[in-house]
Design a protein around this motif. Structure first.
Motif, PDB file in Angstrom:
ATOM      1  N   ALA A   1       0.830  -1.205   0.000  1.00  0.00           N
ATOM      2  CA  ALA A   1       0.000   0.000   0.000  1.00  0.00           C
ATOM      3  C   ALA A   1       0.867   1.259   0.000  1.00  0.00           C
ATOM      4  CB  ALA A   1      -0.934   0.000   1.204  1.00  0.00           C
ATOM      5  N   LEU A   2       1.987   1.218   0.749  1.00  0.00           N
ATOM      6  CA  LEU A   2       2.893   2.368   0.797  1.00  0.00           C
ATOM      7  C   LEU A   2       3.507   2.630  -0.586  1.00  0.00           C
ATOM      8  CD1 LEU A   2       4.490   4.530   2.315  1.00  0.00           C
ATOM      9  CD2 LEU A   2       6.175   2.762   2.897  1.00  0.00           C
ATOM     10  N   LEU A   3       4.008   1.579  -1.240  1.00  0.00           N
ATOM     11  CA  LEU A   3       4.594   1.735  -2.569  1.00  0.00           C
ATOM     12  C   LEU A   3       3.553   2.209  -3.582  1.00  0.00           C
ATOM     13  CD1 LEU A   3       6.895  -1.434  -2.736  1.00  0.00           C
ATOM     14  CD2 LEU A   3       7.576   0.938  -2.326  1.00  0.00           C
ATOM     15  N   SER A   4       2.335   1.684  -3.474  1.00  0.00           N
ATOM     16  CA  SER A   4       1.257   2.106  -4.365  1.00  0.00           C
ATOM     17  C   SER A   4       0.946   3.581  -4.167  1.00  0.00           C
ATOM     18  CB  SER A   4      -0.003   1.269  -4.114  1.00  0.00           C
ATOM     19  OG  SER A   4       0.224  -0.098  -4.370  1.00  0.00           O
ATOM     20  N   SER A   5       0.907   4.004  -2.900  1.00  0.00           N
ATOM     21  CA  SER A   5       0.638   5.408  -2.590  1.00  0.00           C
ATOM     22  C   SER A   5       1.718   6.322  -3.175  1.00  0.00           C
ATOM     23  CB  SER A   5       0.558   5.593  -1.073  1.00  0.00           C
ATOM     24  OG  SER A   5       0.481   6.955  -0.723  1.00  0.00           O
ATOM     25  N   LEU A   6       2.983   5.956  -2.968  1.00  0.00           N
ATOM     26  CA  LEU A   6       4.090   6.764  -3.486  1.00  0.00           C
ATOM     27  C   LEU A   6       4.077   6.815  -5.005  1.00  0.00           C
ATOM     28  CD1 LEU A   6       6.972   5.587  -1.112  1.00  0.00           C
ATOM     29  CD2 LEU A   6       5.764   7.775  -1.057  1.00  0.00           C
ATOM     30  N   LEU A   7       3.772   5.670  -5.648  1.00  0.00           N
ATOM     31  CA  LEU A   7       3.739   5.620  -7.105  1.00  0.00           C
ATOM     32  C   LEU A   7       2.643   6.519  -7.663  1.00  0.00           C
ATOM     33  CD1 LEU A   7       4.959   4.361  -9.633  1.00  0.00           C
ATOM     34  CD2 LEU A   7       3.342   2.465  -9.399  1.00  0.00           C
ATOM     35  N   LEU A   8       1.469   6.508  -7.029  1.00  0.00           N
ATOM     36  CA  LEU A   8       0.370   7.367  -7.483  1.00  0.00           C
ATOM     37  C   LEU A   8       0.739   8.840  -7.349  1.00  0.00           C
ATOM     38  CD1 LEU A   8      -2.711   5.504  -5.951  1.00  0.00           C
ATOM     39  CD2 LEU A   8      -2.180   5.729  -8.379  1.00  0.00           C
ATOM     40  N   ILE A   9       1.404   9.194  -6.258  1.00  0.00           N
ATOM     41  CA  ILE A   9       1.810  10.589  -6.054  1.00  0.00           C
ATOM     42  C   ILE A   9       2.830  11.013  -7.100  1.00  0.00           C
ATOM     43  CG2 ILE A   9       3.011  12.166  -4.474  1.00  0.00           C
ATOM     44  CD1 ILE A   9       1.781  10.515  -2.152  1.00  0.00           C
ATOM     45  N   VAL A  10       3.829  10.161  -7.351  1.00  0.00           N
ATOM     46  CA  VAL A  10       4.891  10.488  -8.316  1.00  0.00           C
ATOM     47  C   VAL A  10       4.326  10.584  -9.735  1.00  0.00           C
ATOM     48  CG1 VAL A  10       7.004   9.623  -9.409  1.00  0.00           C
ATOM     49  CG2 VAL A  10       6.752   9.510  -6.923  1.00  0.00           C
ATOM     50  N   VAL A  11       3.522   9.582 -10.131  1.00  0.00           N
ATOM     51  CA  VAL A  11       2.927   9.604 -11.478  1.00  0.00           C
ATOM     52  C   VAL A  11       2.005  10.810 -11.627  1.00  0.00           C
ATOM     53  CG1 VAL A  11       1.375   8.386 -13.051  1.00  0.00           C
ATOM     54  CG2 VAL A  11       3.121   7.107 -11.798  1.00  0.00           C
ATOM     55  N   GLY A  12       1.211  11.100 -10.602  1.00  0.00           N
ATOM     56  CA  GLY A  12       0.323  12.263 -10.645  1.00  0.00           C
ATOM     57  C   GLY A  12       1.096  13.558 -10.778  1.00  0.00           C
ATOM     58  N   TYR A  13       2.262  13.634 -10.114  1.00  0.00           N
ATOM     59  CA  TYR A  13       3.090  14.842 -10.192  1.00  0.00           C
ATOM     60  C   TYR A  13       3.632  15.047 -11.602  1.00  0.00           C
ATOM     61  CZ  TYR A  13       7.093  17.925  -9.481  1.00  0.00           C
ATOM     62  OH  TYR A  13       7.996  18.953  -9.591  1.00  0.00           O
ATOM     63  N   PHE A  14       4.189  13.981 -12.204  1.00  0.00           N
ATOM     64  CA  PHE A  14       4.768  14.109 -13.542  1.00  0.00           C
ATOM     65  C   PHE A  14       3.716  14.320 -14.622  1.00  0.00           C
ATOM     66  CE2 PHE A  14       8.507  12.106 -11.510  1.00  0.00           C
ATOM     67  CZ  PHE A  14       9.484  12.981 -11.966  1.00  0.00           C
ATOM     68  N   LEU A  15       2.496  13.842 -14.377  1.00  0.00           N
ATOM     69  CA  LEU A  15       1.412  14.043 -15.345  1.00  0.00           C
ATOM     70  C   LEU A  15       0.601  15.301 -15.036  1.00  0.00           C
ATOM     71  CD1 LEU A  15       0.020  10.393 -15.728  1.00  0.00           C
ATOM     72  CD2 LEU A  15       1.574  11.615 -17.270  1.00  0.00           C
ATOM     73  N   SER A  16       0.997  16.008 -13.983  1.00  0.00           N
ATOM     74  CA  SER A  16       0.249  17.189 -13.520  1.00  0.00           C
ATOM     75  C   SER A  16      -1.212  16.843 -13.252  1.00  0.00           C
ATOM     76  CB  SER A  16       0.351  18.328 -14.555  1.00  0.00           C
ATOM     77  OG  SER A  16       1.688  18.730 -14.722  1.00  0.00           O
ATOM     78  N   ASN A  17      -1.426  15.645 -12.750  1.00  0.00           N
ATOM     79  CA  ASN A  17      -2.767  15.169 -12.439  1.00  0.00           C
ATOM     80  C   ASN A  17      -2.950  15.245 -10.926  1.00  0.00           C
ATOM     81  OD1 ASN A  17      -5.080  13.562 -11.863  1.00  0.00           O
ATOM     82  ND2 ASN A  17      -4.832  12.493 -13.802  1.00  0.00           N
ATOM     83  N   TYR A  18      -3.585  16.334 -10.480  1.00  0.00           N
ATOM     84  CA  TYR A  18      -3.695  16.572  -9.044  1.00  0.00           C
ATOM     85  C   TYR A  18      -4.704  15.628  -8.380  1.00  0.00           C
ATOM     86  CZ  TYR A  18      -1.034  20.680 -10.293  1.00  0.00           C
ATOM     87  OH  TYR A  18      -0.070  21.514 -10.781  1.00  0.00           O
TER      88      TYR A  18
END
Length: 315
Positions: free
Chosen positions: A171-188
């Motif tokens: 769950a922690l890795l999934s959370s971090l991945l969503l935050i990182v991908v959202g940041y690079f895609l500018s998807n807030y």
């Protein structure tokens, strides 16, 4: 059965929350979903229509399979700018049923998308090609093994019983991945969802440490609240009050009035039983089909089997 020499107070009753299936609420959520998307994507009625249809087929697969396996408290809701979900519960889960319930959402969507993609190429139909893109994108993305996507739920079903630490790290890795991908895609929205997942990680961490203490005390927690003995309830309550100062203060201040609140926290520590009844051939079949459902669409888009020049000429 408890020994007469080992008496403990009766555990509080927890009233089951009964969620009635409300199709009116479902239709309202669909309407709100459509209006929100039309506000953001103006003059894109065809896109919104395709999106709702893809989500209905995906979630309908989950819903019908859960209905078939007699899940309780079933309902389907759409969340504006996010997606949709089907909710249901059982007093005891089956690994076999759970695999089929999860697979019933993305697998049909992927292969419907593949069929529409091939037909669109043969007929050179722009709208059908775009419709197939949406089918494939949403369903293939959903098969990525990230919590809480369907791929993440499938992945967790392949993990063995004592898996609290694994689920917490996952769950922690999934959370971090969503935050990182959202940041690079500018998807807030994606980033916000990742931060929301962090609260789930905290809850899993708490349960992990609590269950370690229960294991050390040889207290069974993979059962329903109704099956929990008064003795084990008392032990879990004691550990909870030791580890949660805020809950302990509330219990001291409110006395019996806080019993139901404490009982709900005890219930949250328990793990709904999962019968690992899925035969090896089913697990292997679903795993292979899972890989094919990701690999085939990727091959269709990256291979040279189809010519996309006619599509770009129409843009």
């Amino acid at each position: 059965m408890e020994s007469p020499h080992d008496w403990y107070p009766e555990k509080p009753l927890l009233e089951k929350v009964k969620v009635e299936g409300n199709w009116g609420l479902t239709l309202f959520s669909v309407l709100l979903f459509v209006l929100t998307f039309l506000y953001v994507f103006q003059d894109q009625l065809d896109f919104v229509f395709y999106l709702v249809l893809v989500l209905l087929i995906h979630e309908g697969g989950h819903y019908l399979s859960m209905k078939y396996f007699r899940y309780e408290n079933l309902r389907m809701l759409f969340i504006p700018l996010m997606g949709a979900f089907v909710q249901g519960s059982k007093s005891r889960y089956s690994q076999k049923e759970s695999l089929l319930v999860i697979a019933a959402g993305p697998f049909p969507g992927v292969w419907i998308g593949i069929a529409l993609f091939i037909i669109a190429q043969l007929q050179q139909q722009v709208w059908l090609l775009e419709f197939s893109f949406l089918f494939l994108f949403l369903n293939v993305m959903n098969l990525i093994p990230i919590d809480p996507l369907d791929g993440g739920q499938l992945f967790k079903l392949y993990v063995k019983r004592k898996r609290d630490l694994f689920l917490m790290v996952f769950a922690l890795l999934s959370s971090l991945l969503l935050i990182v991908v959202g940041y690079f895609l500018s998807n807030y929205i994606l980033m916000a969802f990742g931060f929301f997942m962090a609260f789930k990680v905290r809850s899993l961490q708490r349960n992990y440490y609590l269950r370690k203490q229960l294991d050390a005390a040889h207290i069974e927690y993979e059962l329903n609240y109704e099956e929990l003995s008064n003795r084990d309830y008392a032990h879990i309550k004691r550990i909870l009050l030791q580890e949660m100062p805020t809950l302990r203060k509330l219990a001291e201040l409110n006395g019996e009035d806080a019993d139901e609140l404490v009982a709900s926290h005890v219930n949250a520590v328990l793990s709904t039983p999962l019968d690992r009844d899925a035969p090896l051939n089913l697990r292997v079949f679903i795993f292979i089909f899972w890989l094919l459902s990701i690999a085939v669409p990727v091959f269709l888009f990256t291979g040279s089997l189809f010519d996309f020049s006619w599509y770009f000429e129409t843009l």
